[in-house]
Design a protein around this motif. Structure first.
Motif, PDB file in Angstrom:
ATOM      1  N   GLN A 115      -1.526   0.994  -0.745  1.00  0.00           N
ATOM      2  CA  GLN A 115      -1.046   1.050   0.636  1.00  0.00           C
ATOM      3  C   GLN A 115      -1.773   2.080   1.486  1.00  0.00           C
ATOM      4  N   GLN A 171       7.649  -1.770  -3.583  1.00  0.00           N
ATOM      5  CA  GLN A 171       7.671  -0.417  -4.154  1.00  0.00           C
ATOM      6  C   GLN A 171       9.106   0.101  -4.284  1.00  0.00           C
ATOM      7  N   LYS A 216       4.773  -4.704   0.789  1.00  0.00           N
ATOM      8  CA  LYS A 216       4.380  -3.744  -0.251  1.00  0.00           C
ATOM      9  C   LYS A 216       5.415  -2.632  -0.391  1.00  0.00           C
ATOM     10  N   GLU A 243      11.113   1.111  -7.728  1.00  0.00           N
ATOM     11  CA  GLU A 243      11.712   2.433  -7.919  1.00  0.00           C
ATOM     12  C   GLU A 243      13.203   2.327  -8.240  1.00  0.00           C
ATOM     13  N   VAL A 246       4.305   4.068  -9.232  1.00  0.00           N
ATOM     14  CA  VAL A 246       4.382   4.580  -7.857  1.00  0.00           C
ATOM     15  C   VAL A 246       2.987   4.895  -7.320  1.00  0.00           C
ATOM     16  N   ASN A 249       1.003   1.692  -6.581  1.00  0.00           N
ATOM     17  CA  ASN A 249       1.408   1.035  -5.337  1.00  0.00           C
ATOM     18  C   ASN A 249       1.001   1.838  -4.110  1.00  0.00           C
TER      19      ASN A 249
END
Length: 602
Positions: free
Chosen positions: A45, A188, A184, A192, A38, A41
């Motif tokens: 971003q 993500q 993106k 998750e 997490v 990523n």
């Protein structure tokens, strides 16, 4: 045989500890890996929103350059140093931002590496960008040297020709940045979901293959240990030969008992609720002392009399079948403690029953659940209140609009019709000269009534919108508002857009543009407003620029209940209704740009 069972118990206990440790390690590794992915990523971003904002600002700056050039060439009789200096500053900022977007910038956290599509788009836009920049530099040099207007006109034409292409290419770049950012986020979310599913699978497997078997093994182990203890005590009195075995058994029992005392919340009670034995860890949690030994387990468990009665009834009803569930208790410090409690009936020998209580403290988990529920309730309440405010404002605006229309009809059209009626009644055909004068007056009054009716119907629903579409209606809107306000309001159809859209989309585009222009007139105190319409194959873009006083976007967003704050909120709600997006860029003291992007459906 007994020794073999003891060795087996030790091995079983070790295996249980290993399995429990493995379960915790698996959950910990899952959480660590999840957080690592997490955070990785999210770091990728961080700069996406800033890059999209800068890309949108580039379009605004290019339009500002064109606007300043047009003003210098057409509006200003003599170019002042302040105007030239301001245009130079805007041009320099435009070049700097374009270089940062294309080549990356460490201070702005813009990456140097780009996707193949973005690299190709920057290669395509570079010649256009350089052409506009070089031509603007040449134009400024001519203005400073006060050269011929014809040569300046040539530079203006070059800038205008390339500006359309630059905006189209920049729109593609902004769209590509937005698409890559969305990809993106989607990736993500997918990661998750996978991690969440894997975690649930791990917990499910641990429940079925570790915790549930562990509970059964502990139950069998405790039963066997209690039976061994009684047999050892009896045999110790019968023979000295077995004393060594008894001693070893007691030592082993103490070892296991120590482990249980310090790892489990457990207690042994009689069917009537009296305490036979309570573990040290459980005793500390309940503040149990030797002075409390004459109390029932329910009285030690909680100080609330109602809870005591309920637990006594539970022991009476479930002492044969057992029970498992979550209970809340109130300790001596008036603190609420949540326990996951299992009550297991243990038959020591015939007609001699004991109840084994095994608990897990789940207070922190319950607090976390309550906090999540509270936050969810707060978010729901906030959304409902916000929707109520929006609904009340919509009703208020509708009521104001109806009152305004009624007043226009009553004060304007109604009075003129009354005058027309009295004038018609007062015509005397015998007096030819006065009759001709009144007829001429009545013709003028009829034209005024027709004009008033047209104005009222134009404000309700402009006929150009239903007859000719959004382009004609926006051109008519800017023309009429320019006449009414005395401000210079211009409309440009830059890409010669001539398509008809769905009627619902067209009326929303019209109202959004009307709201943006009215805000520029009412609040921004601007003298020049430019409305530009352009399009690509999939996107219709409308840009409203003004040279007003600007505003701080963040401070207005925080004032949700103010008129300006609600105006922006309505604008965003309306654009979302037609699946569009709005970008608002404003610099205090320099002006505001509002961009509406609406998808064109094939």
């Amino acid at each position: 045989m007994k020794k073999s069972n003891q060795e087996e118990d030790k091995i079983t206990f070790k295996n249980l500890r290993r399995l429990y440790f493995f379960a915790l390690l698996t959950i910990a590794l899952t959480i660590i890996i999840s957080q690592f992915l997490v955070q990785y990523n999210l770091n990728q971003q961080l700069s996406d929103s800033k890059i999209i904002n800068f890309s949108g600002k580039q379009r605004m700056l290019s339009q500002k350059i064109v606007k300043e050039v047009l003003i210098l060439h057409y509006v200003s009789d003599t170019a002042s140093d302040k105007q030239i200096s301001h245009l130079n500053e805007v041009l320099a900022l435009w070049k700097k931002n374009q270089n940062a977007l294309e080549n990356g910038n460490d201070s702005l956290a813009f990456p140097k590496e780009k996707s193949e599509t973005l690299s190709k788009l920057y290669l395509e836009i570079n010649p256009i960008f350089n052409k506009i920049a070089q031509t603007t530099d040449s134009f400024l040099l001519n203005v400073k040297q006060k050269k011929t207007t014809a040569e300046n006109q040539k530079f203006v034409n070059i800038i205008l020709e390339n500006e359309d292409i630059f905006l189209s290419k920049m729109n593609q770049i902004v769209t590509q940045y937005d698409l890559e950012a969305h990809e993106k986020v989607t990736e993500q979310r997918r990661i998750e979901y996978w991690i969440f599913g894997f975690t649930l699978l791990v917990l499910l497997l641990e429940f079925f293959f570790i915790f549930k078997p562990t509970n059964k093994k502990i139950e069998r182990l405790i039963t066997r240990l209690l039976s061994s203890e009684k047999k050892a005590l009896k045999l110790a009195y019968d023979t000295e030969i077995l004393s060594e075995i008894k001693e070893n058994s007691v030592k082993e029992l103490k070892s296991l008992n120590y482990a249980m005392e310090n790892t489990l919340l457990y207690c042994r009670i009689a069917p009537d609720g009296s305490i036979i034995h309570i573990g040290e860890k459980f005793a500390k949690l309940l503040n149990y002392t030797k002075f409390s030994s004459n109390k029932k387990f329910s009285e030690v468990l909680t100080v609330d009399e109602k809870e005591q009665t309920n637990f006594d009834r539970l022991i009476f009803e479930k002492q044969r079948s057992g029970w498992q569930g979550e209970i809340s208790i109130l300790n001596k410090e008036n603190e609420t403690i949540w326990l996951d409690l299992s009550m297991v009936p243990v038959m020591i020998k015939k007609d001699e029953l004991e109840l084994l209580i095994v608990c897990f403290n789940i207070t922190e988990r319950k607090k976390a659940q309550r906090e999540v529920e509270r936050l969810n309730l707060e978010n729901t309440t906030e959304k409902i209140n916000q929707q109520k405010i929006i609904s009340s404002k919509i009703v208020e605006n509708q009521e104001n609009e109806q009152n305004r229309i009624a007043k226009e009809i009553h004060d304007g059209i109604g009075q003129m019709l009354t005058g027309l009626k009295f004038s018609l009644e007062s015509i005397n055909l015998d007096d030819r000269e006065k009759s001709e004068q009144k007829i001429e007056y009545l013709k003028k009054l009829s034209l005024d009534i027709i004009k008033g009716v047209r104005t009222a119907t134009f404000n309700l629903m402009p006929p150009e919108l239903s007859d000719h579409g959004i382009v004609s209606s926006l051109a008519k809107l800017t023309q009429e508002l320019s006449k009414l306000t005395g401000k210079e309001i211009l409309f440009y159809n830059k890409t010669d857009f001539d398509q008809r859209l769905d009627s619902l989309i067209e009326i929303n585009i019209y109202r959004l543009t009307q709201e943006a222009i009215n805000n520029a007139i009412k609040y921004a105190e601007s003298s020049h407003i430019i409305v530009q319409l352009s399009h690509s194959e999939t996107l219709l873009s409308i840009i409203i620029d003004d040279n007003g006083k600007g505003f701080d976007i963040h401070s207005v967003d925080k004032k949700r209940n103010s008129e300006s704050g609600m105006g922006l909120l309505f604008m965003k709600e309306r654009i979302q209704y037609i699946n569009g997006r709005v970008f608002i860029n404003s610099i205090p003291g320099e002006g505001t740009r509002i961009t509406f992007n609406i998808p064109i459906l094939k």
